[in-house]
Each structure stands twice: as C-alpha cells, then as structure tokens.
Design a protein around this motif. Structure first.
Motif, PDB file in Angstrom:
ATOM      1  N   ILE A   1      33.726 -17.448 -42.041  1.00 28.55           N
ATOM      2  CA  ILE A   1      34.431 -16.308 -41.451  1.00 28.55           C
ATOM      3  C   ILE A   1      34.950 -16.657 -40.068  1.00 28.55           C
ATOM      4  O   ILE A   1      36.121 -16.393 -39.738  1.00 28.55           O
ATOM      5  CB  ILE A   1      33.509 -15.075 -41.394  1.00 28.55           C
ATOM      6  N   GLN A   2      34.116 -17.271 -39.251  1.00 28.17           N
ATOM      7  CA  GLN A   2      34.532 -17.623 -37.893  1.00 28.17           C
ATOM      8  C   GLN A   2      35.684 -18.621 -37.893  1.00 28.17           C
ATOM      9  O   GLN A   2      36.724 -18.410 -37.246  1.00 28.17           O
ATOM     10  CB  GLN A   2      33.348 -18.202 -37.111  1.00 28.17           C
ATOM     11  N   LYS A   3      35.521 -19.705 -38.618  1.00 27.68           N
ATOM     12  CA  LYS A   3      36.529 -20.768 -38.590  1.00 27.68           C
ATOM     13  C   LYS A   3      37.803 -20.381 -39.351  1.00 27.68           C
ATOM     14  O   LYS A   3      38.913 -20.745 -38.939  1.00 27.68           O
ATOM     15  CB  LYS A   3      35.947 -22.070 -39.151  1.00 27.68           C
ATOM     16  N   ALA A   4      37.660 -19.663 -40.455  1.00 28.19           N
ATOM     17  CA  ALA A   4      38.848 -19.227 -41.187  1.00 28.19           C
ATOM     18  C   ALA A   4      39.664 -18.249 -40.344  1.00 28.19           C
ATOM     19  O   ALA A   4      40.900 -18.259 -40.389  1.00 28.19           O
ATOM     20  CB  ALA A   4      38.442 -18.583 -42.509  1.00 28.19           C
ATOM     21  N   THR A   5      38.993 -17.422 -39.569  1.00 29.24           N
ATOM     22  CA  THR A   5      39.698 -16.516 -38.661  1.00 29.24           C
ATOM     23  C   THR A   5      40.483 -17.307 -37.633  1.00 29.24           C
ATOM     24  O   THR A   5      41.656 -17.010 -37.357  1.00 29.24           O
ATOM     25  CB  THR A   5      38.710 -15.572 -37.961  1.00 29.24           C
ATOM     26  N   GLU A   6      39.879 -18.328 -37.073  1.00 30.49           N
ATOM     27  CA  GLU A   6      40.576 -19.171 -36.098  1.00 30.49           C
ATOM     28  C   GLU A   6      41.805 -19.829 -36.723  1.00 30.49           C
ATOM     29  O   GLU A   6      42.809 -20.074 -36.032  1.00 30.49           O
ATOM     30  CB  GLU A   6      39.635 -20.252 -35.569  1.00 30.49           C
ATOM     31  N   LEU A   7      41.741 -20.098 -38.020  1.00 29.04           N
ATOM     32  CA  LEU A   7      42.839 -20.786 -38.708  1.00 29.04           C
ATOM     33  C   LEU A   7      43.867 -19.828 -39.311  1.00 29.04           C
ATOM     34  O   LEU A   7      44.828 -20.273 -39.918  1.00 29.04           O
ATOM     35  CB  LEU A   7      42.271 -21.703 -39.794  1.00 29.04           C
ATOM     36  N   GLY A   8      43.667 -18.513 -39.142  1.00 29.29           N
ATOM     37  CA  GLY A   8      44.719 -17.575 -39.500  1.00 29.29           C
ATOM     38  C   GLY A   8      44.528 -16.754 -40.758  1.00 29.29           C
ATOM     39  O   GLY A   8      45.468 -16.077 -41.194  1.00 29.29           O
ATOM     40  N   VAL A   9      43.347 -16.765 -41.369  1.00 34.09           N
ATOM     41  CA  VAL A   9      43.128 -15.989 -42.590  1.00 34.09           C
ATOM     42  C   VAL A   9      43.369 -14.506 -42.336  1.00 34.09           C
ATOM     43  O   VAL A   9      43.150 -13.997 -41.238  1.00 34.09           O
ATOM     44  CB  VAL A   9      41.701 -16.224 -43.128  1.00 34.09           C
ATOM     45  N   SER A  10      43.838 -13.786 -43.359  1.00 31.99           N
ATOM     46  CA  SER A  10      44.089 -12.351 -43.247  1.00 31.99           C
ATOM     47  C   SER A  10      42.949 -11.513 -43.803  1.00 31.99           C
ATOM     48  O   SER A  10      42.694 -10.401 -43.330  1.00 31.99           O
ATOM     49  CB  SER A  10      45.374 -11.976 -44.003  1.00 31.99           C
ATOM     50  N   ARG A  11      42.281 -12.044 -44.805  1.00 29.72           N
ATOM     51  CA  ARG A  11      41.263 -11.256 -45.501  1.00 29.72           C
ATOM     52  C   ARG A  11      40.225 -12.201 -46.086  1.00 29.72           C
ATOM     53  O   ARG A  11      40.574 -13.293 -46.556  1.00 29.72           O
ATOM     54  CB  ARG A  11      41.937 -10.464 -46.623  1.00 29.72           C
ATOM     55  N   ILE A  12      38.960 -11.784 -46.061  1.00 33.52           N
ATOM     56  CA  ILE A  12      37.876 -12.600 -46.620  1.00 33.52           C
ATOM     57  C   ILE A  12      37.077 -11.735 -47.586  1.00 33.52           C
ATOM     58  O   ILE A  12      36.611 -10.645 -47.224  1.00 33.52           O
ATOM     59  CB  ILE A  12      36.961 -13.149 -45.511  1.00 33.52           C
ATOM     60  N   ILE A  13      36.924 -12.237 -48.810  1.00 33.84           N
ATOM     61  CA  ILE A  13      36.160 -11.515 -49.827  1.00 33.84           C
ATOM     62  C   ILE A  13      35.014 -12.402 -50.307  1.00 33.84           C
ATOM     63  O   ILE A  13      35.253 -13.431 -50.941  1.00 33.84           O
ATOM     64  CB  ILE A  13      37.035 -11.140 -51.041  1.00 33.84           C
ATOM     65  N   PRO A  14      33.764 -12.055 -50.007  1.00 32.86           N
ATOM     66  CA  PRO A  14      32.645 -12.793 -50.601  1.00 32.86           C
ATOM     67  C   PRO A  14      32.525 -12.412 -52.084  1.00 32.86           C
ATOM     68  O   PRO A  14      32.768 -11.260 -52.446  1.00 32.86           O
ATOM     69  CB  PRO A  14      31.422 -12.288 -49.810  1.00 32.86           C
ATOM     70  N   PHE A  15      32.185 -13.381 -52.935  1.00 36.58           N
ATOM     71  CA  PHE A  15      31.971 -13.014 -54.332  1.00 36.58           C
ATOM     72  C   PHE A  15      30.737 -13.702 -54.884  1.00 36.58           C
ATOM     73  O   PHE A  15      30.340 -14.784 -54.450  1.00 36.58           O
ATOM     74  CB  PHE A  15      33.213 -13.308 -55.181  1.00 36.58           C
ATOM     75  N   GLN A  16      30.107 -13.011 -55.823  1.00 34.17           N
ATOM     76  CA  GLN A  16      28.873 -13.491 -56.445  1.00 34.17           C
ATOM     77  C   GLN A  16      29.226 -14.359 -57.645  1.00 34.17           C
ATOM     78  O   GLN A  16      29.661 -13.867 -58.686  1.00 34.17           O
ATOM     79  CB  GLN A  16      28.013 -12.304 -56.894  1.00 34.17           C
ATOM     80  N   ALA A  17      29.092 -15.677 -57.478  1.00 37.08           N
ATOM     81  CA  ALA A  17      29.401 -16.609 -58.566  1.00 37.08           C
ATOM     82  C   ALA A  17      28.162 -16.842 -59.428  1.00 37.08           C
ATOM     83  O   ALA A  17      27.027 -16.606 -58.991  1.00 37.08           O
ATOM     84  CB  ALA A  17      29.892 -17.938 -57.989  1.00 37.08           C
ATOM     85  N   THR A  18      28.388 -17.311 -60.629  1.00 44.03           N
ATOM     86  CA  THR A  18      27.276 -17.590 -61.544  1.00 44.03           C
ATOM     87  C   THR A  18      26.293 -18.580 -60.938  1.00 44.03           C
ATOM     88  O   THR A  18      25.076 -18.431 -61.051  1.00 44.03           O
ATOM     89  CB  THR A  18      27.820 -18.156 -62.872  1.00 44.03           C
ATOM     90  N   ARG A  19      26.824 -19.596 -60.249  1.00 43.38           N
ATOM     91  CA  ARG A  19      25.963 -20.645 -59.703  1.00 43.38           C
ATOM     92  C   ARG A  19      25.672 -20.470 -58.211  1.00 43.38           C
ATOM     93  O   ARG A  19      25.195 -21.413 -57.563  1.00 43.38           O
ATOM     94  CB  ARG A  19      26.612 -22.008 -59.941  1.00 43.38           C
ATOM     95  N   SER A  20      25.942 -19.296 -57.667  1.00 44.87           N
ATOM     96  CA  SER A  20      25.599 -19.051 -56.263  1.00 44.87           C
ATOM     97  C   SER A  20      24.098 -19.176 -56.071  1.00 44.87           C
ATOM     98  O   SER A  20      23.309 -18.566 -56.812  1.00 44.87           O
ATOM     99  CB  SER A  20      26.048 -17.655 -55.828  1.00 44.87           C
ATOM    100  N   VAL A  21      23.706 -19.965 -55.080  1.00 50.56           N
ATOM    101  CA  VAL A  21      22.280 -20.140 -54.800  1.00 50.56           C
ATOM    102  C   VAL A  21      21.692 -18.852 -54.251  1.00 50.56           C
ATOM    103  O   VAL A  21      20.594 -18.441 -54.606  1.00 50.56           O
ATOM    104  CB  VAL A  21      22.078 -21.308 -53.804  1.00 50.56           C
TER     105      VAL A  21
ATOM    106  N   ALA B   1      38.854 -13.792 -33.620  1.00 49.10           N
ATOM    107  CA  ALA B   1      40.266 -13.434 -33.457  1.00 49.10           C
ATOM    108  C   ALA B   1      40.632 -13.327 -31.983  1.00 49.10           C
ATOM    109  O   ALA B   1      41.718 -13.737 -31.563  1.00 49.10           O
ATOM    110  CB  ALA B   1      40.562 -12.123 -34.175  1.00 49.10           C
ATOM    111  N   GLU B   2      39.725 -12.796 -31.180  1.00 44.15           N
ATOM    112  CA  GLU B   2      39.963 -12.705 -29.734  1.00 44.15           C
ATOM    113  C   GLU B   2      40.025 -14.099 -29.116  1.00 44.15           C
ATOM    114  O   GLU B   2      40.919 -14.399 -28.319  1.00 44.15           O
ATOM    115  CB  GLU B   2      38.858 -11.871 -29.076  1.00 44.15           C
ATOM    116  N   GLN B   3      39.081 -14.945 -29.500  1.00 41.83           N
ATOM    117  CA  GLN B   3      39.024 -16.294 -28.941  1.00 41.83           C
ATOM    118  C   GLN B   3      40.262 -17.098 -29.282  1.00 41.83           C
ATOM    119  O   GLN B   3      40.775 -17.862 -28.459  1.00 41.83           O
ATOM    120  CB  GLN B   3      37.758 -17.010 -29.458  1.00 41.83           C
ATOM    121  N   SER B   4      40.784 -16.923 -30.496  1.00 39.30           N
ATOM    122  CA  SER B   4      41.938 -17.713 -30.948  1.00 39.30           C
ATOM    123  C   SER B   4      43.274 -17.027 -30.638  1.00 39.30           C
ATOM    124  O   SER B   4      44.319 -17.468 -31.107  1.00 39.30           O
ATOM    125  CB  SER B   4      41.827 -18.007 -32.445  1.00 39.30           C
TER     126      SER B   4
END
Length: 247
Positions: free
Chosen positions: A93-113, A136-139
């Motif tokens: 979330i932190q780094k993707a925000t710095e790189l310009g992402v608009s939206r982040i959706i966590p999802f529960q995968a079959t093999r998620s630990v 977003a403020e920092q970047s």
C-alpha cells in the motif's frame, strides 16, 4: 513543502481548517506557526499553497495560490493484491501509493497463507487508509488511493468487469517463456484508461483461479524473466507503466 489532505467540509471560500492528527503534526512535529506556508489538498484533486493564519486546537489557513503541477499517473490503476502477512500488505500500500496507484483491493486467494478475521477488517482498512494518506502526502500526490475491504476472486471479477485492461501476473507465463513482453501490453494502456492488475499470493494462483480469470476476460502477463515475490510484483508493474508513460 509539507502537504495535507483536507476534507471538503473544512474549506470555506479562501479559508482552510486543518484539525485532529494533522493539526497536531503541524504544531508539535513541524513546529509551524502563524505566517508559515504549507500545501492543502482538496478532495477534488486540487492542491493549494496556503499560509497559516492562526494556531490553536485547529489550524486556520488562508489560500494563496493553486498549484497546477499534476503528478498522478495517466492511467487509473487498481492493484488487486492477494493477502499475506499484514506487514507485506502495508508495504504494498505504501509503495504502490508512491508509484501512483489509484485503488487497492486485497483479495482472499486459495493459497493465501494469511486468513483475515472479518470482524477486524474495519480496523485493518482504517490503518491501511492512513498509510495510503501519509504516502500520498510524502510523494506529493493530489489523490489518496482508495483501499477496499477484502474481496473474493469472484467479487473482484465483478467489481472490475468494466475496466479497459484486466491482467494478472501469472508465474506460468515466466516458466513457459511467454513471448509477449509486459512492455507490449503497457504500450496499449493509453492515458485515461482503467487498468486492473491482480497479484497472486506466495504460493501463486491455483489452476482453478487462473482458469476462472481467463474465462472472465483477464489476460495473463509475465513481469520480467524472474519469479517475483508478491510484494515486489505490483511495484514492478507500476514502475514499468510509469517509465513508459511518464518518462
């Protein structure tokens, strides 16, 4: 110059009121006082240089000028990230925000630990939103990415059905030596398009998940010639997109 996102109700004509944690940060951390300048960002995505008029429980600022420099990615990118350990998701979330992402959706995968307790989701999302805001403020962005609650793969497919480009990073594309490079996909993602990229968990997508994504219109892509960790993959994708369209 220090930057703060200010909710719409705190804007009145040429005045801006900054409250709560941000007001505390201005007073106690930055040690700003009357006459000092900072940048206030309106929810509509406009940034303004303001000067502090008064310092109290709240910070009252006067708008001086609009800042027109746009630092948002040309595309609207949604990263769908398989959940893992909390610190890995926070890092993404932190780094993707710095790189310009608009939206982040966590999802529960079959093999998620990791398996998240749904009763604690609101608390997790609130923390993730805070991380996104600070990044977003920092970047020096003018938009804070939206962090969604955890979805199932079926919910992700439905949520993103109208996007212009829907891809998923599939390790089999690397192992099988897929001929089409990521750069070829990215060249087609012209400014203004909505892009969704799905990143699998530590153990990768299950064959059933991959089949479901293919059948739903997603395209599999390889991110270079090496197998990347789940927290590295979305950053690779965003960096490649930025290099193609911003540099």
């Amino acid at each position: 110059m220090q930057r703060y996102f200010v909710q719409e109700s705190h804007w009145q004509e040429n005045k801006v009121t900054i409250t709560e944690e941000d007001a505390h940060h201005i007073k106690k951390v930055m040690r700003m006082t009357e006459g000092d300048s900072l940048i206030a960002v309106h929810p509509e995505g406009k940034a303004y240089k303001v000067s502090i008029e008064s310092v109290g429980e709240s910070i009252i600022c006067v708008v001086r000028e609009e800042i027109t420099d746009n630092k948002e990615l040309p595309q609207q990118v949604t990263v769908v990230q398989a959940i893992g350990k909390a610190d890995k998701v926070e890092w993404v979330i932190q780094k993707a925000t710095e790189l310009g992402v608009s939206r982040i959706i966590p999802f529960q995968a079959t093999r998620s630990v990791a398996k998240w307790d749904h009763k604690k989701q609101d608390k997790k999302v609130a923390r993730f939103e805070k991380i996104a805001k600070e990044a977003a403020e920092q970047s020096e962005r003018v938009k804070v990415p939206h962090v969604h609650r955890v979805l199932s793969l079926q919910e992700v497919i439905e949520e993103t059905k109208d996007y212009d480009f829907r891809v998923f990073a599939y390790e089999n594309e690397v192992r099988n030596g897929a001929n089409r490079k990521l750069s070829e996909h990215i060249k087609e993602m012209t400014p203004g398009t909505e892009v969704c990229v799905i990143i699998g968990p530590e153990g990768g997508f299950s064959p059933e998940e991959a089949d479901e994504l293919y059948q739903s219109g997603f395209t599999s892509v390889r991110l270079g010639k090496r197998i990347l960790r789940m927290e590295t993959a979305p950053l690779y994708f965003l960096s490649a997109l930025s290099y193609e369209w911003e540099e």
